[in-house]
Design a protein around this motif. Structure first.
Motif, PDB file in Angstrom:
ATOM      1  N   GLU A 258      -9.177   5.800 -11.575  1.00  0.00           N
ATOM      2  CA  GLU A 258      -9.258   5.486 -12.998  1.00  0.00           C
ATOM      3  C   GLU A 258      -8.141   6.223 -13.736  1.00  0.00           C
ATOM      4  O   GLU A 258      -8.008   7.441 -13.622  1.00  0.00           O
ATOM      5  N   VAL A 259      -7.346   5.476 -14.475  1.00  0.00           N
ATOM      6  CA  VAL A 259      -6.207   6.058 -15.186  1.00  0.00           C
ATOM      7  C   VAL A 259      -6.384   5.820 -16.679  1.00  0.00           C
ATOM      8  O   VAL A 259      -6.362   4.681 -17.149  1.00  0.00           O
ATOM      9  N   GLU A 260      -6.567   6.897 -17.416  1.00  0.00           N
ATOM     10  CA  GLU A 260      -6.726   6.807 -18.862  1.00  0.00           C
ATOM     11  C   GLU A 260      -5.372   6.981 -19.532  1.00  0.00           C
ATOM     12  O   GLU A 260      -4.532   7.763 -19.079  1.00  0.00           O
ATOM     13  N   GLU A 261      -5.136   6.256 -20.601  1.00  0.00           N
ATOM     14  CA  GLU A 261      -3.868   6.349 -21.316  1.00  0.00           C
ATOM     15  C   GLU A 261      -4.110   6.952 -22.703  1.00  0.00           C
ATOM     16  O   GLU A 261      -5.074   6.581 -23.389  1.00  0.00           O
ATOM     17  N   PHE A 262      -3.243   7.888 -23.075  1.00  0.00           N
ATOM     18  CA  PHE A 262      -3.363   8.580 -24.355  1.00  0.00           C
ATOM     19  C   PHE A 262      -2.157   8.240 -25.231  1.00  0.00           C
ATOM     20  O   PHE A 262      -1.073   7.926 -24.727  1.00  0.00           O
ATOM     21  N   GLU A 263      -2.330   8.351 -26.553  1.00  0.00           N
ATOM     22  CA  GLU A 263      -1.257   8.012 -27.482  1.00  0.00           C
ATOM     23  C   GLU A 263      -1.189   9.029 -28.617  1.00  0.00           C
ATOM     24  O   GLU A 263      -2.206   9.593 -29.016  1.00  0.00           O
ATOM     25  N   PHE A 264       0.010   9.255 -29.126  1.00  0.00           N
ATOM     26  CA  PHE A 264       0.202  10.056 -30.343  1.00  0.00           C
ATOM     27  C   PHE A 264       1.629   9.858 -30.842  1.00  0.00           C
ATOM     28  O   PHE A 264       2.472   9.269 -30.149  1.00  0.00           O
ATOM     29  N   GLN A 265       1.905  10.350 -32.042  1.00  0.00           N
ATOM     30  CA  GLN A 265       3.246  10.321 -32.623  1.00  0.00           C
ATOM     31  C   GLN A 265       3.883  11.695 -32.438  1.00  0.00           C
ATOM     32  O   GLN A 265       3.265  12.717 -32.770  1.00  0.00           O
ATOM     33  N   LEU A 266       5.086  11.719 -31.937  1.00  0.00           N
ATOM     34  CA  LEU A 266       5.803  12.980 -31.763  1.00  0.00           C
ATOM     35  C   LEU A 266       6.500  13.305 -33.080  1.00  0.00           C
ATOM     36  O   LEU A 266       7.388  12.577 -33.520  1.00  0.00           O
ATOM     37  N   SER A 267       6.084  14.388 -33.717  1.00  0.00           N
ATOM     38  CA  SER A 267       6.595  14.726 -35.046  1.00  0.00           C
ATOM     39  C   SER A 267       7.962  15.399 -34.969  1.00  0.00           C
ATOM     40  O   SER A 267       8.429  15.795 -33.895  1.00  0.00           O
ATOM     41  N   TYR A 268       8.585  15.572 -36.122  1.00  0.00           N
ATOM     42  CA  TYR A 268       9.912  16.187 -36.206  1.00  0.00           C
ATOM     43  C   TYR A 268       9.898  17.597 -35.616  1.00  0.00           C
ATOM     44  O   TYR A 268       8.976  18.381 -35.837  1.00  0.00           O
ATOM     45  N   ASN A 269      10.932  17.916 -34.850  1.00  0.00           N
ATOM     46  CA  ASN A 269      11.146  19.239 -34.247  1.00  0.00           C
ATOM     47  C   ASN A 269       9.960  19.666 -33.362  1.00  0.00           C
ATOM     48  O   ASN A 269       9.582  20.836 -33.337  1.00  0.00           O
ATOM     49  N   SER A 270       9.421  18.722 -32.644  1.00  0.00           N
ATOM     50  CA  SER A 270       8.329  19.026 -31.719  1.00  0.00           C
ATOM     51  C   SER A 270       8.793  18.792 -30.276  1.00  0.00           C
ATOM     52  O   SER A 270       9.795  18.105 -30.040  1.00  0.00           O
ATOM     53  N   ARG A 271       8.021  19.355 -29.353  1.00  0.00           N
ATOM     54  CA  ARG A 271       8.358  19.225 -27.933  1.00  0.00           C
ATOM     55  C   ARG A 271       7.107  18.867 -27.136  1.00  0.00           C
ATOM     56  O   ARG A 271       6.062  19.511 -27.289  1.00  0.00           O
ATOM     57  N   PHE A 272       7.247  17.858 -26.302  1.00  0.00           N
ATOM     58  CA  PHE A 272       6.207  17.483 -25.345  1.00  0.00           C
ATOM     59  C   PHE A 272       6.678  17.997 -23.988  1.00  0.00           C
ATOM     60  O   PHE A 272       7.735  17.585 -23.491  1.00  0.00           O
ATOM     61  N   ILE A 273       5.901  18.916 -23.381  1.00  0.00           N
ATOM     62  CA  ILE A 273       6.361  19.631 -22.188  1.00  0.00           C
ATOM     63  C   ILE A 273       5.359  19.428 -21.047  1.00  0.00           C
ATOM     64  O   ILE A 273       4.146  19.594 -21.226  1.00  0.00           O
ATOM     65  N   ILE A 274       5.872  19.105 -19.875  1.00  0.00           N
ATOM     66  CA  ILE A 274       5.050  19.044 -18.663  1.00  0.00           C
ATOM     67  C   ILE A 274       5.691  19.927 -17.599  1.00  0.00           C
ATOM     68  O   ILE A 274       6.908  19.990 -17.461  1.00  0.00           O
ATOM     69  N   CYS A 275       4.837  20.625 -16.855  1.00  0.00           N
ATOM     70  CA  CYS A 275       5.290  21.609 -15.868  1.00  0.00           C
ATOM     71  C   CYS A 275       4.518  21.419 -14.568  1.00  0.00           C
ATOM     72  O   CYS A 275       3.371  20.957 -14.560  1.00  0.00           O
ATOM     73  N   SER A 276       5.105  21.833 -13.467  1.00  0.00           N
ATOM     74  CA  SER A 276       4.356  21.933 -12.218  1.00  0.00           C
ATOM     75  C   SER A 276       3.618  23.269 -12.198  1.00  0.00           C
ATOM     76  O   SER A 276       3.926  24.185 -12.977  1.00  0.00           O
ATOM     77  N   ASP A 277       2.633  23.401 -11.299  1.00  0.00           N
ATOM     78  CA  ASP A 277       1.833  24.634 -11.310  1.00  0.00           C
ATOM     79  C   ASP A 277       2.624  25.863 -10.881  1.00  0.00           C
ATOM     80  O   ASP A 277       2.201  26.989 -11.125  1.00  0.00           O
ATOM     81  N   GLY A 278       3.789  25.655 -10.260  1.00  0.00           N
ATOM     82  CA  GLY A 278       4.631  26.793  -9.921  1.00  0.00           C
ATOM     83  C   GLY A 278       5.117  27.557 -11.139  1.00  0.00           C
ATOM     84  O   GLY A 278       5.457  28.743 -11.044  1.00  0.00           O
ATOM     85  N   ALA A 279       5.131  26.905 -12.305  1.00  0.00           N
ATOM     86  CA  ALA A 279       5.563  27.568 -13.538  1.00  0.00           C
ATOM     87  C   ALA A 279       4.584  28.655 -13.962  1.00  0.00           C
ATOM     88  O   ALA A 279       4.923  29.511 -14.790  1.00  0.00           O
ATOM     89  N   LEU A 280       3.372  28.638 -13.397  1.00  0.00           N
ATOM     90  CA  LEU A 280       2.377  29.674 -13.719  1.00  0.00           C
ATOM     91  C   LEU A 280       2.575  30.931 -12.866  1.00  0.00           C
ATOM     92  O   LEU A 280       2.076  32.003 -13.224  1.00  0.00           O
ATOM     93  N   GLU A 281       3.271  30.802 -11.734  1.00  0.00           N
ATOM     94  CA  GLU A 281       3.369  31.890 -10.763  1.00  0.00           C
ATOM     95  C   GLU A 281       3.984  33.178 -11.306  1.00  0.00           C
ATOM     96  O   GLU A 281       3.587  34.275 -10.899  1.00  0.00           O
ATOM     97  N   PRO A 282       4.964  33.110 -12.214  1.00  0.00           N
ATOM     98  CA  PRO A 282       5.546  34.372 -12.694  1.00  0.00           C
ATOM     99  C   PRO A 282       4.582  35.229 -13.508  1.00  0.00           C
ATOM    100  O   PRO A 282       4.898  36.384 -13.810  1.00  0.00           O
ATOM    101  N   PHE A 283       3.407  34.695 -13.863  1.00  0.00           N
ATOM    102  CA  PHE A 283       2.504  35.396 -14.766  1.00  0.00           C
ATOM    103  C   PHE A 283       1.246  35.860 -14.036  1.00  0.00           C
ATOM    104  O   PHE A 283       0.823  35.266 -13.044  1.00  0.00           O
ATOM    105  N   SER A 284       0.650  36.929 -14.531  1.00  0.00           N
ATOM    106  CA  SER A 284      -0.521  37.533 -13.895  1.00  0.00           C
ATOM    107  C   SER A 284      -1.806  37.035 -14.537  1.00  0.00           C
ATOM    108  O   SER A 284      -1.800  36.399 -15.594  1.00  0.00           O
TER     109      SER A 284
END
Length: 322
Positions: A258-284
């Motif tokens: 099952e694949v749900e689709e989401f929607e929104f408007q990206l406002s001025y000077n905003s960032r939509f960011i996606i990361c892999s779980d390896g990006a969590l590794e540097p933190f405790s």
């Protein structure tokens, strides 16, 4: 395997050839005509004199220890004595050949890593937007991947995926995705097609993914997640960061995804960011603490991965600056 005809008289030659009936006898002057990746057996003195690049097992007389040492320095795979071959020379050859091939695979990894990086998407010019990326494998090859491409003058499609495990198999799946995605026009369609292929081929891997489509004129975004963690992050000016949590299964586990689709408007000077779980590794800390620290550094544009990471890291950001 090849056996190179010695240029000096060897009294034990016929005895050795009887012990190794499967080898092909060739002459030194014809060596360039044969496959340079197949192991050759040769007299140590010929190997020292001609110094060819073909992988070679050398044979020496009992009093030629110094010649054996010199052959080792030149790169010989192994050294045997003419009249004292291993008890099972055929089995010994199989082991040496297997080890040689494993070593060759290891030496090929840097080239494979360079090729994989060349498959990453090239920067593209977008009206009012900038695509920002980060990619750091934990070893030579990565199981994390991102891609983006224009599907029209107004729309860009993108995804970030994390293949389970590490190594060659995981990295091959990233290349497979890069070759496959072009026929999909929506995030849901892309995820569904990839999932169907994984289940059909019965590949013992699963893939988590976030995929989306952005209209760069209306700033309207549609996106979907397939079991991906960490969740997508939305950073908007003068607002608290939003963690866009979803609930879904990874690719490759079930046909009825099952694949749900989401929607929104990206406002001025905003960032939509996606990361892999390896990006969590540097933190405790636990996952929530790690995610909080990651968001803080992304918000302040201060994320830095250590030189050596335990897991692959991939980050994809869509930044609206106008």
């Amino acid at each position: 395997m090849y056996f190179i005809q010695p240029t000096r008289d060897i009294v034990h030659l016929d005895q050795v050839l009887e012990t190794l009936p499967s080898v092909q006898m060739i002459n030194i002057e014809d060596l360039h005509l044969y496959d340079p990746t197949i192991i050759a057996i040769a007299d140590v003195q010929d190997y020292i004199k001609y110094q060819w690049s073909v992988p070679t097992i050398v044979l020496a007389l009992e009093d030629e220890g110094s010649a054996l040492a010199q052959a080792w320095e030149l790169g010989a795979l192994a050294g045997w004595i003419w009249n004292r071959l291993p008890s099972n020379p055929q089995q010994a050859l199989i082991k040496i050949d297997a080890q040689y091939k494993r070593n060759q695979d290891s030496r090929d990894l840097p080239s494979a890593a360079n090729l994989q990086k060349r498959l990453l998407p090239n920067p593209i010019d977008l009206l009012n937007y900038k695509v920002e990326t980060f990619f750091q494998p934990s070893a030579y090859l990565s199981g994390d991947w991102y891609d983006y491409w224009k599907i029209s003058d107004k729309e860009i499609m993108f995804y970030l995926a994390d293949v389970s495990g590490h190594g060659v198999t995981s990295s091959l799946l990233t290349s497979w995705m890069a070759a496959f995605h072009g026929r999909s026009k929506t995030p849901r369609e892309l995820i569904k097609k990839l999932n169907g292929m994984l289940v059909q081929e019965n590949i013992e891997k699963h893939i988590t993914m976030i995929a989306g489509i952005l209209n760069i004129e209306t700033h309207h975004m549609r996106w979907s997640s397939a079991g991906h963690y960490p969740p997508a992050i939305l950073l908007e000016e003068n607002k608290a960061p939003q963690i866009l949590t979803t609930s879904s299964f990874p690719l490759g586990l079930t046909e009825d995804l099952e694949v749900e689709e989401f929607e929104f408007q990206l406002s001025y000077n905003s960032r939509f960011i996606i990361c892999s779980d390896g990006a969590l590794e540097p933190f405790s800390g636990g996952l929530n603490e790690q995610l909080g620290q990651l968001v803080h550094h992304l918000q302040n544009q201060s994320f830095q991965a250590p030189d050596h990471v335990a897991d692959d890291i991939a980050i994809l950001s869509l930044h609206r600056f106008n």
